[in-house]
Structures are given as C-alpha cells and as structure tokens.
Design a protein around this motif. Structure first.
Motif, PDB file in Angstrom:
ATOM      1  N   GLY A  59      61.570  25.143  25.204  1.00 60.07           N
ATOM      2  CA  GLY A  59      60.712  25.019  26.375  1.00 60.07           C
ATOM      3  C   GLY A  59      60.912  23.708  27.103  1.00 60.07           C
ATOM      4  N   SER A 114      61.307  24.062  33.403  1.00 57.90           N
ATOM      5  CA  SER A 114      60.282  23.678  32.437  1.00 57.90           C
ATOM      6  C   SER A 114      60.799  22.581  31.507  1.00 57.90           C
ATOM      7  N   ARG A 168      51.735  26.296  30.196  1.00 58.00           N
ATOM      8  CA  ARG A 168      52.930  26.608  30.994  1.00 58.00           C
ATOM      9  C   ARG A 168      52.604  27.669  32.046  1.00 58.00           C
ATOM     10  N   ARG A 169      51.837  28.659  31.661  1.00 56.20           N
ATOM     11  CA  ARG A 169      51.490  29.733  32.596  1.00 56.20           C
ATOM     12  C   ARG A 169      50.688  29.188  33.775  1.00 56.20           C
ATOM     13  N   ASP A 180      58.008  30.302  24.891  1.00 55.98           N
ATOM     14  CA  ASP A 180      59.324  30.250  25.524  1.00 55.98           C
ATOM     15  C   ASP A 180      60.231  31.342  24.969  1.00 55.98           C
ATOM     16  N   PHE A 204      54.880  33.571  31.054  1.00 56.93           N
ATOM     17  CA  PHE A 204      54.653  33.023  29.722  1.00 56.93           C
ATOM     18  C   PHE A 204      53.417  33.676  29.108  1.00 56.93           C
ATOM     19  N   PRO A 211      53.854  20.848  30.631  1.00 53.56           N
ATOM     20  CA  PRO A 211      52.615  20.864  29.858  1.00 53.56           C
ATOM     21  C   PRO A 211      52.479  19.562  29.086  1.00 53.56           C
ATOM     22  N   ASP A 269      58.980  19.252  28.642  1.00 57.84           N
ATOM     23  CA  ASP A 269      57.785  18.832  27.914  1.00 57.84           C
ATOM     24  C   ASP A 269      57.500  17.365  28.159  1.00 57.84           C
ATOM     25  N   VAL A 271      57.576  22.178  35.870  1.00 53.87           N
ATOM     26  CA  VAL A 271      56.309  22.358  35.177  1.00 53.87           C
ATOM     27  C   VAL A 271      56.356  21.607  33.848  1.00 53.87           C
TER      28      VAL A 271
END
Length: 225
Positions: free
Chosen positions: A152, A95, A72-73, A176, A168, A6, A97, A4
């Motif tokens: 994160g 996770s 994130r969720r 995080d 999250f 974001p 970034d 994931v």
C-alpha cells in the motif's frame, strides 16, 4: 494525479513523508500535470493532522475508524471529488504511507505506466540502510522485493478502475491486496515495476494488525530463532 496518505499517530514521520511527496509532485507538475495530496489522519492522538495541515498544498481529512482500509477509502473519495467534473479515467490515485518516503521520480514512473495503459501499478518498497542486520536484510530482499509484491506504500490505480471494483474494502489490514485481487479478477491491467522503490519504516510494531510490520517482524526476527 491524486496522492492519498493514511496516517495514524505519525507525527514523527509525516513531515519527511510529505517532503518526499512534494518533490515527486514538483516533477510531474513541471509537465503540466495537476496534483492533489490528501492526508487521512485516522484516529490520531498526536499532532499528525496539525503538522500535515501546516504543509503547503496538503489537504487533511480526519476519521476515527482506526482501520487503514477505511482511511484509504476516505482518502480516495476525497481525492476523486474535486468539483470539476473530471473524467475518472483520467485521474490516477497514487497511494503511500505516512511512515514512508517516496523518491522524486515516483509519480513520473506511475504516470508513464498509466500512459501506456496500466489500470494499476504495483511498486516495491525498501528499508532504510542500517536498520537491520545483513542476514535480516538479505532475507527481506529474498522474500519481499519481487515485482508483484503488493505494498500500500507504493500502489497506484486509475480512478475508474478503482470504482468499478468497489474500491478499498474497509479492512484493518490487507486492503491493498484485496483491491488488487479485485482488479485482476475484473481483467484490469495490473503492472508491476521495480522502478521508484519507496523507503518505508522498519519498525516491527505497526498500526495495522497482520500488516506490513507483522510481515517484516516475521522475516527480520527469524535470525533469533
């Protein structure tokens, strides 16, 4: 495994991020592990979503929340719903970034710790060489490169454990840290590792208020005081 990412106005960095993830996916897929990568383009005003969609094997979800906790969720929700009825205990969420680049063994390290019983993995991050002075980098390593630091950009969690503590929280920053606190409070196995450190951006103006960039600015700019 699910990855994931974001992303908010990261057109300049998203392709390098996804190149790193592709190499990490290749490494675990060679072992027969299925992977999916979900980029959450959150309140983007640039070509982040377009560039991510043009990358083979990448799924894109768009939101307008402008809150990294929401992004994130949403990404985890999308990643955990694949229509195949997979046991959430068998699904690992990794996770990172969009301004970061993971190493090729990133998912392998997470997988190994998950196989040994970890419900969550805390990994380290590092700065690109030459992006700050030697004293600033020394302060960075002294303050931030410890095994239980929560980033994160290098965090993994088992899907059932994640859901059990509510996931999250929809925060603008520190989502995080809140997730890990909930996992620890629930008695889940949270394992820190110094392996597979993720290279992250050294920018001092970040996308989240009081987030990583703010923390970095406090450390690196201390030399000017």
């Amino acid at each position: 495994m699910r990855i994931v990412v974001p992303a908010r106005d990261e057109a300049l960095r998203i392709e390098r991020c996804l190149d790193g993830i592709a190499a990490a996916r290749t490494a675990v897929e060679a072992l027969g592990v299925r992977t999916r990568c979900i980029v959450v383009a959150d309140a983007c005003r640039d070509a982040t979503a377009t560039l991510a969609r043009a990358t083979p094997g990448v799924e894109v979800v768009e939101t307008r929340a402008a809150r990294v906790g929401v992004a994130r969720r949403v990404g985890v929700d999308a990643a955990g719903d694949d229509g195949h009825g997979i046991d959430p205990h068998a699904v690992w969420i990794a996770s990172t970034d969009a301004d970061s680049v993971v190493p090729a063994d990133w998912l392998l390290v997470h997988l190994g710790l998950a196989d040994r019983g970890a419900d969550a993995v805390l990994g380290l991050v590092h700065l690109p060489p030459g992006d700050a002075s030697a004293p600033a980098l020394a302060r960075w390593h002294a303050c931030s490169q410890v095994g239980d630091r929560i980033h994160g950009a290098n965090l993994g969690v088992r899907l059932d454990a994640y859901r059990a503590v509510g996931g999250f929280p929809p925060l603008a920053a520190h989502e995080d840290v809140s997730l890990v606190a909930a996992l620890r409070g629930a008695g889940r196995s949270v394992v820190a590792t110094t392996r597979a450190s993720v290279r992250t951006s050294s920018r001092h103006e970040g996308r989240a208020p009081s987030g990583f960039a703010s923390h970095l600015r406090t450390i690196v700019l201390a030399e000017s005081d």
